[in-house]
Design a protein around this motif. Structure first.
Motif, PDB file in Angstrom:
ATOM      1  N   TRP A   1       0.382  -1.149   0.016  1.00 40.29           N
ATOM      2  CA  TRP A   1       0.209  -0.457  -0.308  1.00 40.29           C
ATOM      3  C   TRP A   1       1.322   1.096  -0.558  1.00 40.29           C
ATOM      4  CZ3 TRP A   1      -4.382   1.546  -0.792  1.00 40.29           C
ATOM      5  CH2 TRP A   1      -5.146   2.868  -0.820  1.00 40.29           C
ATOM      6  N   SER A   2       1.920   1.067   0.792  1.00 39.18           N
ATOM      7  CA  SER A   2       2.780   2.908   0.953  1.00 39.18           C
ATOM      8  C   SER A   2       3.420   2.472  -0.653  1.00 39.18           C
ATOM      9  CB  SER A   2       3.948   2.548   1.897  1.00 39.18           C
ATOM     10  OG  SER A   2       4.830   1.044   1.747  1.00 39.18           O
ATOM     11  N   PHE A   3       4.253   1.705  -1.278  1.00 40.30           N
ATOM     12  CA  PHE A   3       4.321   1.342  -2.273  1.00 40.30           C
ATOM     13  C   PHE A   3       3.464   2.087  -3.320  1.00 40.30           C
ATOM     14  CE2 PHE A   3       7.689  -1.693  -1.366  1.00 40.30           C
ATOM     15  CZ  PHE A   3       9.239  -1.144  -1.638  1.00 40.30           C
ATOM     16  N   ILE A   4       2.791   1.996  -3.283  1.00 39.91           N
ATOM     17  CA  ILE A   4       1.479   2.206  -4.356  1.00 39.91           C
ATOM     18  C   ILE A   4       1.589   3.620  -4.323  1.00 39.91           C
ATOM     19  CG2 ILE A   4      -1.417   1.652  -4.796  1.00 39.91           C
ATOM     20  CD1 ILE A   4      -0.948  -1.089  -4.273  1.00 39.91           C
ATOM     21  N   ASN A   5       1.023   3.931  -2.962  1.00 43.15           N
ATOM     22  CA  ASN A   5       0.445   5.651  -2.917  1.00 43.15           C
ATOM     23  C   ASN A   5       1.808   6.737  -2.332  1.00 43.15           C
ATOM     24  OD1 ASN A   5      -2.288   5.396  -2.191  1.00 43.15           O
ATOM     25  ND2 ASN A   5      -1.745   3.776  -1.147  1.00 43.15           N
ATOM     26  N   GLY A   6       2.670   6.147  -3.176  1.00 43.33           N
ATOM     27  CA  GLY A   6       4.141   6.556  -2.902  1.00 43.33           C
ATOM     28  C   GLY A   6       4.533   7.123  -1.521  1.00 43.33           C
ATOM     29  N   PHE A   7       4.717   6.512  -0.633  1.00 45.28           N
ATOM     30  CA  PHE A   7       5.437   7.011   0.887  1.00 45.28           C
ATOM     31  C   PHE A   7       5.759   6.114   1.535  1.00 45.28           C
ATOM     32  CE2 PHE A   7       1.909   4.879   2.928  1.00 45.28           C
ATOM     33  CZ  PHE A   7       0.951   5.162   2.492  1.00 45.28           C
ATOM     34  N   TRP A   8       6.449   4.869   0.755  1.00 47.46           N
ATOM     35  CA  TRP A   8       7.284   4.403   1.102  1.00 47.46           C
ATOM     36  C   TRP A   8       8.438   5.182   1.452  1.00 47.46           C
ATOM     37  CZ3 TRP A   8      12.329   2.005  -0.125  1.00 47.46           C
ATOM     38  CH2 TRP A   8      12.317   0.964   1.067  1.00 47.46           C
ATOM     39  N   LYS A   9       9.370   4.834   2.102  1.00 44.89           N
ATOM     40  CA  LYS A   9      10.831   5.916   2.738  1.00 44.89           C
ATOM     41  C   LYS A   9      12.076   5.355   2.433  1.00 44.89           C
ATOM     42  CE  LYS A   9       8.763   9.878   3.254  1.00 44.89           C
ATOM     43  NZ  LYS A   9       8.835  11.246   2.000  1.00 44.89           N
ATOM     44  N   ALA A  10      12.918   5.636   2.402  1.00 44.27           N
ATOM     45  CA  ALA A  10      14.014   5.190   2.614  1.00 44.27           C
ATOM     46  C   ALA A  10      15.084   5.780   2.707  1.00 44.27           C
ATOM     47  CB  ALA A  10      14.472   4.321   1.040  1.00 44.27           C
TER      48      ALA A  10
END
Length: 409
Positions: free
Chosen positions: A48-57
């Protein structure tokens, strides 16, 4: 207006998935090594975080990602050579855990720090109480004759979760209320559960947490006294009185007091027995492989395929130590990456007692390999988020022990 509603919907659904992940992770319905419901929800949260663009690195996750890639490389090569499925599973565990770590950090940023830490505090506090009730009610699992496991499959696994639960409640409680009372209450429950689990590794970690709480209390008292404000708040007195009253009320029950005393005596027996063994403890935990097979310290032996050591060492299980295990399984490159990952979290933490909290699961890991467990990575993510938001909010001077540091974002 439509875009605003959509954004609110994404935030609400993200919050629900996050809460469900924390709620189900302590529930083990089948054997360890297999994905549980909480792991499935964690995978959903990551996706879900990948799809919505808020996965952080941030830097911590980037270093963890390199470590995971190296672990995948080493284990894949060992799988080709020895065909042990445990080897390839280990590679998958690290990949999943690093992905979840980035998702947790990203979700915290997306839904807001206060919402995130409310979930952390509520979930961990709820499960500390539930685990206590389950075990006292005789509904939990038991290893051997007396080592309680609650909803987990192993007493050390259970103790590992207890450590992170106490840390999570202390960190989130401090952020939300600027008080350590939540940490002290969680610590009391954690000690109770630890005695029931009789985990010696857990004992090491809990001692460090206790030192962290005492460090915070002593520094706070000293700071307020220097300013001429050496007084206790009414709320602190009331909460402390309630906790003390509840504790005295529980131990006043004769049957329960006797059972707890007998359990503590058995736990103490395990500790003294372990001390009496001396160096034999190291052999039983697999430390001797470092001396017997030094060639693997360069690039690593990978995990699994433990029949390789038959005939040369008596213990053929996994090495029961995270520092020794990382050094043997992933050699110097893996060890350096592991230390860099921890160092980046350490640097982010602005308070001395928080840094001590970080050491607790590391002391635990001297006697148990906890690196594949998702709670380790989840806990690092929580500590990272706490350090980041406290720095972003310029939280200097409001609590003793602030460490000045310019963190690389």
């Amino acid at each position: 207006m439509l875009l605003k509603r959509k954004a609110l919907g994404v935030i609400s659904l993200t919050w629900c998935i996050l809460a469900a992940t924390f709620a189900f992770l302590p529930l083990y319905l089948w054997e360890s090594g297999l994905p549980q419901i909480g792991h499935g929800l964690g995978a959903l949260l990551t996706l879900w975080s990948f799809i919505n663009g808020f996965w952080k690195a941030p830097r911590t996750v980037k270093v963890a990602l390199v470590f995971a890639m190296y672990a995948v490389t080493v284990n894949s090569l060992m799988y080709i050579k020895y065909q042990d499925y445990q080897t390839i599973l280990s590679a998958l565990y690290y990949s999943y855990n690093v992905a979840l770590m980035g998702a947790i950090i990203g979700v915290a940023h997306h839904i807001g720090a206060r919402s995130f830490f409310r979930v952390v505090r509520s979930a961990f506090a709820m499960w500390l109480v539930l685990e206590s009730l389950i075990i006292v009610g005789g509904l939990g699992r038991v290893f051997g004759e007396f080592r309680a496991m609650g909803t987990f499959n192993d007493p050390n696994q259970f103790a590992h979760w207890v450590l992170w639960a106490v840390i999570g409640v202390a960190i989130s409680g401090f952020y939300l209320s600027r008080s350590m009372m939540w940490g002290w209450v969680a610590f009391a429950l954690g000690v109770f559960l630890l005695v029931l689990s009789a985990s010696r590794s857990g004992l090491l970690g809990m001692v460090v947490i206790g030192l962290a709480l005492m460090y915070s209390a002593a520094y706070s008292l000293l700071r307020f006294c220097r300013k001429g404000k050496c007084r206790l708040h009414l709320r602190t007195l009331v909460l402390g009185g309630l906790v003390l009253g509840a504790f005295l009320g529980v131990i006043s029950i004769e049957g329960f007091r006797m059972e707890l005393g007998a359990q503590a005596e058995k736990f103490l027996g395990r500790v003294t027995h372990g001390l009496d063994k001396g160096e034999e403890n190291l052999i039983e935990r697999g430390y001797d492989r470092i001396l017997l097979f030094p060639e693997y310290l360069i690039l690593g032996a990978g995990e699994g395929a433990n029949e390789r050591w038959a005939g040369q060492t008596t213990f053929l299980g996994e090495i029961h130590s995270t520092p020794a295990g990382v050094l043997f399984y992933y050699g110097i490159p893996g060890s350096v990456l592991f230390v860099l990952m921890l160092w980046s979290v350490w640097q982010m933490l602005p308070l001395g007692w928080m840094r001590l909290m970080l050491l607790a699961p590391l002391f635990y890991s001297l006697g148990t390999y906890n690196l594949r467990n998702s709670f380790f990575w989840l806990g690092l993510a929580i500590l990272y988020v706490a350090g980041r938001v406290l720095r972003d909010e310029s939280f200097r001077g409001a609590h003793p022990g602030i460490v000045e540091n310019r963190e690389h974002r």
